[in-house]
Design an enzyme around this catalytic site. Structure first.
Site, PDB file in Angstrom:
ATOM      1  N   GLU A 102     -10.703  -3.055  11.433  1.00 22.97           N
ATOM      2  CA  GLU A 102     -10.704  -4.296  10.655  1.00 22.97           C
ATOM      3  C   GLU A 102      -9.299  -4.795  10.383  1.00 22.97           C
ATOM      4  OE1 GLU A 102     -14.337  -3.260   7.558  1.00 22.97           O
ATOM      5  OE2 GLU A 102     -12.467  -4.075   6.826  1.00 22.97           O
ATOM      6  N   CYS A 115      -3.596  -8.164   6.138  1.00 21.77           N
ATOM      7  CA  CYS A 115      -3.905  -6.804   5.713  1.00 21.77           C
ATOM      8  C   CYS A 115      -4.285  -6.026   6.975  1.00 21.77           C
ATOM      9  CB  CYS A 115      -5.064  -6.840   4.719  1.00 21.77           C
ATOM     10  SG  CYS A 115      -5.636  -5.215   4.229  1.00 21.77           S
ATOM     11  N   CYS A 122     -10.747   7.219   7.966  1.00 20.76           N
ATOM     12  CA  CYS A 122      -9.791   7.780   7.014  1.00 20.76           C
ATOM     13  C   CYS A 122     -10.267   9.168   6.614  1.00 20.76           C
ATOM     14  CB  CYS A 122      -9.694   6.893   5.777  1.00 20.76           C
ATOM     15  SG  CYS A 122      -8.400   7.419   4.625  1.00 20.76           S
ATOM     16  N   CYS A 126     -11.875   9.207  -0.496  1.00 26.88           N
ATOM     17  CA  CYS A 126     -12.045   8.578  -1.822  1.00 26.88           C
ATOM     18  C   CYS A 126     -13.503   8.124  -1.962  1.00 26.88           C
ATOM     19  CB  CYS A 126     -11.106   7.382  -1.973  1.00 26.88           C
ATOM     20  SG  CYS A 126      -9.378   7.810  -1.835  1.00 26.88           S
ATOM     21  N   CYS A 129     -14.731   4.335  -1.582  1.00 26.00           N
ATOM     22  CA  CYS A 129     -14.230   3.564  -0.441  1.00 26.00           C
ATOM     23  C   CYS A 129     -15.187   3.595   0.744  1.00 26.00           C
ATOM     24  CB  CYS A 129     -12.862   4.115  -0.043  1.00 26.00           C
ATOM     25  SG  CYS A 129     -12.174   3.310   1.403  1.00 26.00           S
ATOM     26  N   SER A 222      -2.059   4.076  -4.950  1.00 25.54           N
ATOM     27  CA  SER A 222      -3.415   3.967  -5.512  1.00 25.54           C
ATOM     28  C   SER A 222      -3.579   5.030  -6.577  1.00 25.54           C
ATOM     29  CB  SER A 222      -4.455   4.146  -4.403  1.00 25.54           C
ATOM     30  OG  SER A 222      -4.314   3.133  -3.450  1.00 25.54           O
ATOM     31  N   LEU A 223      -3.215   4.680  -7.801  1.00 22.28           N
ATOM     32  CA  LEU A 223      -3.235   5.665  -8.894  1.00 22.28           C
ATOM     33  C   LEU A 223      -4.658   5.828  -9.437  1.00 22.28           C
ATOM     34  CD1 LEU A 223      -1.441   7.526 -10.587  1.00 22.28           C
ATOM     35  CD2 LEU A 223      -1.011   5.603 -12.126  1.00 22.28           C
ATOM     36  N   CYS A 342     -12.105  -3.483   1.650  1.00 22.37           N
ATOM     37  CA  CYS A 342     -11.819  -2.315   2.469  1.00 22.37           C
ATOM     38  C   CYS A 342     -13.016  -1.682   3.211  1.00 22.37           C
ATOM     39  CB  CYS A 342     -11.257  -1.277   1.508  1.00 22.37           C
ATOM     40  SG  CYS A 342     -10.200  -0.111   2.262  1.00 22.37           S
TER      41      CYS A 342
HETATM   42  N1  SAH Z   1      -5.162   4.609   2.091  1.00 22.42           N
HETATM   43  C1  SAH Z   1      -4.366   3.653   1.399  1.00 22.42           C
HETATM   44  C2  SAH Z   1      -4.550   2.217   1.885  1.00 22.42           C
HETATM   45  C3  SAH Z   1      -5.936   1.707   2.182  1.00 22.42           C
HETATM   46  S1  SAH Z   1      -7.000   1.297   0.864  1.00 22.42           S
HETATM   47  C4  SAH Z   1      -4.590   3.759  -0.093  1.00 22.42           C
HETATM   48  O1  SAH Z   1      -5.437   4.541  -0.514  1.00 22.42           O
HETATM   49  O2  SAH Z   1      -3.873   3.121  -0.850  1.00 22.42           O
HETATM   50  C5  SAH Z   1      -6.297  -0.078   0.021  1.00 22.42           C
HETATM   51  C6  SAH Z   1      -6.699  -0.158  -1.459  1.00 22.42           C
HETATM   52  O3  SAH Z   1      -8.084  -0.537  -1.603  1.00 22.42           O
HETATM   53  C7  SAH Z   1      -6.541   1.173  -2.192  1.00 22.42           C
HETATM   54  O4  SAH Z   1      -5.947   0.959  -3.447  1.00 22.42           O
HETATM   55  C8  SAH Z   1      -7.981   1.617  -2.335  1.00 22.42           C
HETATM   56  O5  SAH Z   1      -8.149   2.555  -3.362  1.00 22.42           O
HETATM   57  C9  SAH Z   1      -8.696   0.310  -2.571  1.00 22.42           C
HETATM   58  N2  SAH Z   1     -10.156   0.352  -2.389  1.00 22.42           N
HETATM   59  C10 SAH Z   1     -10.881   1.178  -1.605  1.00 22.42           C
HETATM   60  N3  SAH Z   1     -12.195   0.944  -1.762  1.00 22.42           N
HETATM   61  C11 SAH Z   1     -12.315  -0.053  -2.662  1.00 22.42           C
HETATM   62  C12 SAH Z   1     -13.414  -0.733  -3.238  1.00 22.42           C
HETATM   63  N4  SAH Z   1     -14.669  -0.436  -2.921  1.00 22.42           N
HETATM   64  N5  SAH Z   1     -13.156  -1.708  -4.133  1.00 22.42           N
HETATM   65  C13 SAH Z   1     -11.880  -2.058  -4.456  1.00 22.42           C
HETATM   66  N6  SAH Z   1     -10.809  -1.447  -3.936  1.00 22.42           N
HETATM   67  C14 SAH Z   1     -11.015  -0.450  -3.055  1.00 22.42           C
END
Ligand code: SAH
Length: 357
Positions: A102, A115, A122, A126, A129, A222-223, A342
């Site tokens: 994507e 983006c 991945c 998480c 995600c 991504s905290l 995402c």
């Molecule tokens: N792996 C990297 C970059 C890809 S994700 C990372 O973790 O930062 C980009 C951002 O989208 C991250 O902050 C991630 O936590 C967030 N994200 C993932 N799934 C999401 C969702 N369902 N809703 C909102 N943000 C999401």
């Protein structure tokens, strides 16, 4: 139709997308052509948006034909393209090995952002995600990363000005290819170094490696929680590096590069979005030169059944941070009508056939 023997005879094509002008010129010379022909080809690929040798009108026809047999431009074809009412364009690209990735074009008044993905799938797992749900397949090549931007540029009359690595995958686990892509965008397309953002789940040793490169790019982390107990509930990576260690690495990044770190904070209703969480976050980040980017959860179906907080909850959370002097932004909601979050579009597409528009 080609026969099996013809397939076997066929030399692999030299992929030019992702190479620098100097590298393309050197390759042309190795083919017995003058270096300036390579410069012309690079000009077509990067600055004139050519997707085939046929379009390269200042090259002799015979050379164009010969090139088409030996090299290729682009690494993907557009598999699905969706345009939202706000101008957001989301693409699924099909790579040469059939894998789908994507990428998204985000036009704003003052800039045009893209983006990009850095991996197929991945491995970070998480729980909120969509990308994580399909697991990890492989890293993307420089060509495959660069090609996403060149593809999206075709859909924008304005020049792309900003790049965020927030698509599929963990950029710090494909760091060299991500950095080489940035170098190409900077040198070949003139995008300023400060206009790149790498978003990471928080791979501490790689944050330190990136700091050593001393590049003025933005690091976004991504905290998503102010302490480990909450964070461990939905980010497996936090078992490896706890929040204080992650914060130390971010501090080091700031000291080394002078670049303020962005902390992304995904808001999951009643999981990490209470006033107590906001107060803990404010205490954690007190005095640290940073920006907090609040991201209300974009719905993805998961076992945990996460929910998106109401606007009022987000406002309370934000107000607590701002009262302590922390600078807060909220991710502009875009492309809702096209699943721009995402991994969402790809996830849906792999699950069931989607209609092409
Ligand atoms: N792996 C990297 C970059 C890809 S994700 C990372 O973790 O930062 C980009 C951002 O989208 C991250 O902050 C991630 O936590 C967030 N994200 C993932 N799934 C999401 C969702 N369902 N809703 C909102 N943000 C999401």
């Amino acid at each position: 139709m080609t026969t099996v023997a013809e397939e076997a005879d066929r030399k692999p094509l030299m992929g030019l997308t992702g190479l620098s002008t100097v590298q393309i010129a050197a390759w042309m010379e190795s083919q017995g052509e003058p270096a300036y022909r390579g410069k012309q080809i690079a000009e077509w690929i990067y600055r004139k948006g050519a997707r085939s040798f046929e379009e390269m009108k200042n090259l002799p026809v015979a050379l164009r034909e010969q090139m088409a047999m030996e090299a290729e431009i682009g690494c993907s074809e557009v598999h699905l393209k969706q345009q939202a009412s706000d101008g957001t364009v989301k693409c699924l690209l099909k790579l040469r090995d059939g894998q789908i990735i994507e990428c998204v074009l985000l036009p704003y008044e003052d800039r045009v952002s893209v983006c990009l993905s850095t991996q197929i799938g991945c491995a970070m797992g998480c729980r909120f995600c969509a990308t994580a749900q399909g697991g990890f397949t492989r890293n993307l090549t420089v060509g495959e990363i660069v090609d996403q931007l060149l593809t999206l540029q075709q859909f924008s009359e304005r020049k792309i000005t900003h790049v965020v690595f927030m698509g599929m995958g963990e950029p710090l686990l494909n760091l060299e290819n991500t950095l080489t892509s940035i170098e190409r965008f900077h040198e070949e397309l003139g995008i300023g170094m400060r206009r790149f953002t790498i978003s990471t789940v928080g791979i501490v040793p790689k944050i330190l490696t990136l700091a050593e490169r001393d590049l003025p790019i933005t690091l976004a982390v991504s905290l998503h929680a102010p302490e480990d107990e909450t964070r461990r509930g939905f980010m497996p990576v936090s078992r490896k590096w706890d929040v204080p260690t992650l914060l130390d690495a971010c501090r080091h990044y700031f000291e080394r590069t002078g670049r303020r770190v962005t902390f992304e904070y995904l808001l999951l209703k009643e999981v990490n979005d209470t006033p107590d969480h906001a107060r803990d976050l404010a205490a954690l980040l007190k005095g640290f030169p940073c920006l907090v980017n609040l991201i209300p959860f974009n719905y993805v179906s998961t076992e945990q059944g996460f929910q998106r907080p109401e606007v009022s909850r987000v406002q309370v959370f934000r107000a607590i941070l701002e009262k302590t002097g922390i600078q807060v932004t909220q991710r502009q909601e875009r492309g809702h009508d096209i699943d721009a979050a995402c991994g969402q579009l790809r996830g849906k597409h792999l699950g069931k056939p989607l209609k092409l528009i």
